[in-house]
Write an enzyme that holds these catalytic residues in place. Structure first.
Site, short mmCIF file in Angstrom:
data_model
loop_
_atom_site.label_atom_id
_atom_site.label_comp_id
_atom_site.label_asym_id
_atom_site.label_seq_id
_atom_site.Cartn_x
_atom_site.Cartn_y
_atom_site.Cartn_z
N LEU A 268 0.85 -1.18 0.00
CA LEU A 268 0.00 0.00 0.00
C LEU A 268 0.89 1.24 0.00
CD1 LEU A 268 -2.71 -0.90 2.71
CD2 LEU A 268 -2.98 -0.99 0.23
N ASP A 269 0.42 2.33 -0.61
CA ASP A 269 1.15 3.60 -0.52
C ASP A 269 1.35 3.95 0.95
OD1 ASP A 269 1.09 3.84 -3.25
OD2 ASP A 269 -0.62 5.20 -3.29
N MET A 270 2.43 4.66 1.25
CA MET A 270 2.72 5.03 2.62
C MET A 270 1.55 5.76 3.27
SD MET A 270 5.85 7.38 4.13
CE MET A 270 5.14 8.94 3.58
N THR B 228 -1.63 5.56 2.58
CA THR B 228 -2.87 4.78 2.60
C THR B 228 -2.85 3.80 3.77
OG1 THR B 228 -2.97 4.89 0.19
CG2 THR B 228 -4.36 3.24 1.26
N HIS C 94 -0.25 4.87 -6.94
CA HIS C 94 -1.12 6.06 -6.84
C HIS C 94 -2.34 5.97 -7.75
CE1 HIS C 94 2.42 8.80 -5.32
NE2 HIS C 94 2.21 7.75 -4.56
#
Length: 555
Positions: free
Chosen positions: A402-404, A406, A500
């Site tokens: 997961l994105d940091m 999120t 993203h």
């Protein structure tokens, strides 16, 4: 000139305190003084008559629509007076110089400058090359060369065909010799052999003849091409020398009066447009005129480009590929600046929650602002924490990321075999993921599918661009949950898993045109990014049971 460009605030700022430290340009919340300076610049852009430029804000305006990044630098002069400078990135209305804006660091458009003079020399060489390449004489010689090759090929092929045909005839004659006396047969065989040799010798002579004519035709072409190649080599050498001179002249000041050229900063390989952004222009002018930088901010003015996401009047950090080496390695040297947040551990004091576990896998709930895997500067991450909790676990551990920014569910494999089986489900897209997001606006539709290909912005990582030429396919299904307080809660079902993806698909003009609340890259910064990986549905690698794991968002 200094009085013209170093402007006093038109707004009353007497009750506003100065910032304790200068703005960290690559991640910041604009100081109140920067916001006021930006607002006064925006008022000027709305009312000015100094230039004509189509920002895409007025319907029916003529000219190519080009939005533009503007910057403001709040400064103090030597008497302690507070004011600001304005700048634009690149050119504006096709020029480098406009009233009230700081000039470019090196003006390549200056009529008397060495660049324009050398550019004229290069253009003259280009015109010579073009004339010679399109000359009638060269075209005639090339046609003669091609015609000679074609004629030679046809003539030689005819001779080869003739040799084959005569060989068949000779073989037929040899087969009819049976009833002839042996002495006569030997004589006839000798004659046929001599005939074969003559045809082969003729082919060799013809080949030699045509090679001679082809070489002569090629030489005549080469004589004309040699002049062109000499001009091209001259152009290459002059262009290289001009580039090196440009690199040396394009130099930046810092507060100590030290200069450093763009060639030195980028090891003679600067990206296109480096040094043309607002931030280095502003700082260079301030140092050149003994102004003390206090705070800085940059904002977008105009319609967003089709590829990237830029919102009108939105503040943005300086770009990394072009500006970071210039600013951090030289121009900001010695300034008392805000801490670099990228060097701070955002996971400090946060814990990951294990929501499911068995012998071969587990599912964790990752907090927001928490790395999935170690970064360049920070090792603390879900991977690192799990490695410490399960020191005997084998395999890559993290099945997906997961994105940091999120929060939400991440699958962890305790061994390599489990990892491979779970990865296979991701590759085959049999794992179902559901995200919940809060969007900063109201959607007109209730559901749909977004299909916008994505690639990384090479000039400003980790930002992503919509790119139909080189982007990777990216699809997202979405549906509205509820609308409240002019915000929309939605479910996202990512079909693909690009970096993203949900953030860009939400914010982009061709997507939902409504950024996720707290998106500091594609929307407006808030207390957090309101995006959460809420639910995972997958097949257990051993039991084959269909598992559904869900953890609701905390926003």
């Amino acid at each position: 000139m200094l009085k013209t460009l170093f402007q006093s605030f038109k707004t009353n700022i007497s009750g506003i305190s100065l910032p304790e430290k200068f703005t960290f340009p690559f991640y910041y919340e604009p100081h109140e003084l920067s916001k006021i300076a930006a607002k006064e610049l925006q008022n000027h852009l709305t009312s000015q008559t100094d230039f004509e430029h189509n920002f895409g804000l007025q319907e029916g305006q003529q000219g190519l629509i080009i939005g533009k990044m503007f910057g403001v630098l709040v400064c103090q002069d030597q008497e302690g007076n507070l004011g600001y400078l304005w700048a634009f990135s690149g050119k504006l209305a096709g020029v480098n110089h406009l009233p009230y804006f700081v000039p470019t660091i090196f003006d390549m458009l200056h009529e008397d400058g060495f660049f324009r003079k050398e550019e004229e020399v290069l253009n003259a060489i280009n015109r010579q090359i073009e004339i010679l390449e399109n000359s009638t004489e060269l075209q005639i010689k090339k046609n003669q060369f091609e015609s000679t090759k074609k004629e030679a090929t046809t003539d030689l092929q005819n001779q080869k065909d003739k040799i084959k045909r005569l060989k068949i005839e000779r073989d037929e004659k040899r087969n009819s010799f049976d009833n002839l006396p042996s002495s006569e047969i030997e004589q006839l065989k000798l004659e046929l052999s001599e005939e074969s040799k003559k045809e082969s010798i003729l082919l060799k002579k013809m080949t030699k003849y045509w090679n001679f004519h082809i070489e002569n035709a090629q030489k005549e072409v080469n004589i004309l091409l040699e002049e062109i190649n000499q001009l091209k080599e001259e152009r290459r050498l002059k262009s290289g020398a001009l580039q090196q001179k440009l690199f040396a002249e394009y130099s930046f000041l810092n507060q100590f009066g030290e200069r450093k050229s763009i060639g030195e900063i980028f090891n003679d390989n600067p990206p296109a447009g480096a040094g043309e952004c607002a931030a280095p222009k502003l700082l260079h002018y301030a140092f050149e005129h003994q102004l003390k930088p206090i705070a800085m901010a940059e904002f977008w003015w105009g319609q967003s480009p089709k590829s990237e996401i830029r919102k009108h009047k939105q503040f943005y950090p300086a770009c990394k590929s072009k500006c970071e080496p210039i600013l951090l390695s030289h121009m900001l040297k010695g300034l008392d600046m805000e801490a670099n947040p990228f060097q701070e551990n955002p996971a400090e004091g946060k814990e990951i929650e294990i929501v499911y576990e068995d012998d071969i896998l587990l599912v964790v709930n990752k907090p927001e602002e928490f790395l999935s895997v170690p970064g360049k500067m920070i090792s603390d991450s879900v991977y690192q924490r799990i490695k410490e909790l399960y020191p005997n676990a084998t395999g890559p551990l993290i099945v997906h990321r997961l994105d940091m920014s999120t929060s939400g569910l991440i699958l962890i494999a305790k061994n390599e075999e489990t990892y491979v089986k779970l990865q296979s489900q991701f590759i085959k897209r049999t794992i179902k993921k559901r995200y919940v997001a809060l969007l900063d606006g109201v959607l007109k539709e209730k559901e749909g599918i977004i299909d916008l290909p994505l690639r990384v912005d090479l000039d400003d990582r980790p930002r992503q661009l919509v790119c139909y030429e080189n982007g990777k396919p990216a699809q997202t299904k979405w549906e509205v949950i509820e609308v409240k307080n002019n915000q929309t809660l939605v479910y996202f079902y990512p079909i693909t898993g690009r970096t993203h993806q949900l953030r860009v698909h939400a914010s982009h003009e061709l997507g939902l045109k409504t950024p996720i609340v707290g998106d500091d890259l594609y929307g407006t910064k808030a207390n957090r990014l309101h995006l959460h990986a809420e639910q995972l549905m997958f097949t257990h690698p051993e039991t084959k049971e269909e598992l559904t794991i869900k953890v609701e968002a905390n926003f």
